[in-house]
Design a protein around this motif. Sequence first.
Motif, short mmCIF file in Angstrom:
data_model
loop_
_atom_site.label_atom_id
_atom_site.label_comp_id
_atom_site.label_asym_id
_atom_site.label_seq_id
_atom_site.Cartn_x
_atom_site.Cartn_y
_atom_site.Cartn_z
N ARG A 267 0.82 -1.21 0.00
CA ARG A 267 0.00 0.00 0.00
C ARG A 267 0.85 1.26 0.00
NH1 ARG A 267 -2.19 3.80 3.31
NH2 ARG A 267 -1.01 3.04 5.13
N ARG A 268 1.85 1.31 0.89
CA ARG A 268 2.62 2.54 1.08
C ARG A 268 3.73 2.70 0.05
NH1 ARG A 268 2.20 4.95 6.19
NH2 ARG A 268 4.34 5.70 5.99
N THR A 269 4.44 1.60 -0.25
CA THR A 269 5.59 1.69 -1.13
C THR A 269 5.23 1.48 -2.60
OG1 THR A 269 6.98 0.82 0.66
CG2 THR A 269 7.92 0.78 -1.57
N ARG B 289 7.09 -12.91 -6.32
CA ARG B 289 8.25 -12.03 -6.55
C ARG B 289 8.15 -10.77 -5.69
NH1 ARG B 289 6.91 -13.24 -11.99
NH2 ARG B 289 8.19 -14.95 -12.80
N SER B 290 6.96 -10.21 -5.63
CA SER B 290 6.76 -9.02 -4.82
C SER B 290 6.97 -9.33 -3.34
CB SER B 290 5.35 -8.47 -5.05
OG SER B 290 5.16 -7.25 -4.37
N PHE B 291 6.52 -10.49 -2.89
CA PHE B 291 6.67 -10.89 -1.50
C PHE B 291 8.14 -11.06 -1.14
CE2 PHE B 291 6.72 -14.40 1.72
CZ PHE B 291 6.21 -13.66 2.77
N PHE B 292 8.90 -11.69 -2.02
CA PHE B 292 10.32 -11.91 -1.74
C PHE B 292 11.12 -10.60 -1.77
CE2 PHE B 292 9.54 -16.36 -3.61
CZ PHE B 292 9.15 -16.84 -2.37
N LEU C 181 10.59 -9.09 1.56
CA LEU C 181 11.43 -9.71 2.59
C LEU C 181 12.82 -9.10 2.60
CD1 LEU C 181 10.50 -13.51 2.29
CD2 LEU C 181 9.57 -11.80 3.88
N ARG C 182 13.34 -8.83 1.40
CA ARG C 182 14.68 -8.24 1.31
C ARG C 182 14.65 -6.79 1.79
NH1 ARG C 182 16.86 -6.44 -3.38
NH2 ARG C 182 15.34 -7.64 -4.58
N THR C 183 13.63 -6.05 1.37
CA THR C 183 13.50 -4.65 1.80
C THR C 183 13.36 -4.53 3.31
OG1 THR C 183 12.44 -4.06 -0.30
CG2 THR C 183 12.11 -2.55 1.54
N ALA C 184 12.64 -5.48 3.91
CA ALA C 184 12.42 -5.46 5.37
C ALA C 184 13.61 -6.02 6.14
CB ALA C 184 11.16 -6.26 5.70
N GLY C 185 14.65 -6.47 5.43
CA GLY C 185 15.83 -7.01 6.10
C GLY C 185 15.65 -8.42 6.62
N LEU C 186 14.61 -9.12 6.13
CA LEU C 186 14.34 -10.48 6.59
C LEU C 186 15.11 -11.52 5.77
CD1 LEU C 186 10.50 -10.17 7.22
CD2 LEU C 186 12.39 -9.94 8.84
N ARG C 187 15.55 -11.12 4.60
CA ARG C 187 16.46 -11.94 3.79
C ARG C 187 17.42 -10.98 3.08
NH1 ARG C 187 14.84 -17.54 2.69
NH2 ARG C 187 16.52 -17.54 1.15
N ALA D 155 1.80 2.85 -10.30
CA ALA D 155 2.91 3.33 -9.48
C ALA D 155 4.25 3.12 -10.16
CB ALA D 155 2.91 2.60 -8.13
N SER D 156 4.32 2.17 -11.10
CA SER D 156 5.57 1.86 -11.77
C SER D 156 5.37 1.87 -13.27
CB SER D 156 6.09 0.49 -11.32
OG SER D 156 7.18 0.07 -12.11
N LEU D 157 6.35 2.41 -14.02
CA LEU D 157 6.27 2.39 -15.47
C LEU D 157 6.36 0.99 -16.03
CD1 LEU D 157 8.34 5.41 -16.87
CD2 LEU D 157 5.91 4.96 -17.15
N ALA D 158 6.92 0.06 -15.25
CA ALA D 158 7.02 -1.32 -15.71
C ALA D 158 5.63 -1.89 -16.01
CB ALA D 158 7.73 -2.17 -14.66
#
Length: 284
Positions: A21-23, A85-88, A91-97, A256-259
């Motif tokens: 929602r936020r990002t 893909r979005s979930f993983f 996880l990286r953004t949150a520092g969990l992986r 939110a993204s041009l992609a």
Amino acid sequence: MATTNRWTGEHLLAAFDEHLRRTRGLCAGTRRNYRRYAQVFLETVFADGPVDVGAIHVRDVVGFVGDLTGRYQPRTAELAASALRSFFRFLRTAGLRTDRLEDAVPMMPHRPSGLVRHLEPPRLTQLIASLDSGSPRGLRDRAIILCIARLGLRASEVAQLRLDDLDWRNAAVRVRTRKTGHRPDTSARQVFVLHWLRVGAPISDSIVGRAVDNALRRAGMDAPVRGANLLRHSLATDLLGRGASLREIADVLGHASLATTRIYAAVDVGALREAALPWPQATS
């Protein structure tokens, strides 16, 4: 390399939804789908045990997606793969992986034509001209369809549109989710309400899609796909053909993204012809 963080599945999914929602700025419907597939994945990997995202292996990802392709239609499997893909990435953004586990998600086959399914401008004009204006329900559905076909609103955005969002003086509409005299007697503040059964209750996303389907049947059109997205795709491809940039189209559609918007580039055959390189002549 993975970390060894343990979260409850409920808290992890709530954080994922907030990230979307936020990002990412995704609408509620897309977030709901992404969260659902992430939840199914976690339940498949960890069953009833504690969720340890650091313990997820590549084989878990490949096996899960492979199972989806055997049970679901390609479009559903593709949506699930995108959700993972979005979930993983979350996880990286949150520092969990710390690794790029999203790269382990297999690529899914795209739509057979490879192109966005839409109505060409003459057919879209024909559809709008055929809309029913002779009944309260017909007028409501006409307004719904114009909100999608002319303003590019999503079905969820149309359903959530409120009277307070209409700025009549400045001819502007406020879209909260970025992304008539025939109105029934109701206290609801939503612009579009039901005219049958629960008269006056706010409509749902499915009512928006049904309005589009009914209009296609009324016009006798055999459309390549049905539902509200057909009209959003038609608007985007028409704007592209008139010279609008992908950034301008993204702003209209609330991407939110041009992609996300780049899928429309393949529809502009004329521009692609101009970009094509000449085939070298064979020489002896």
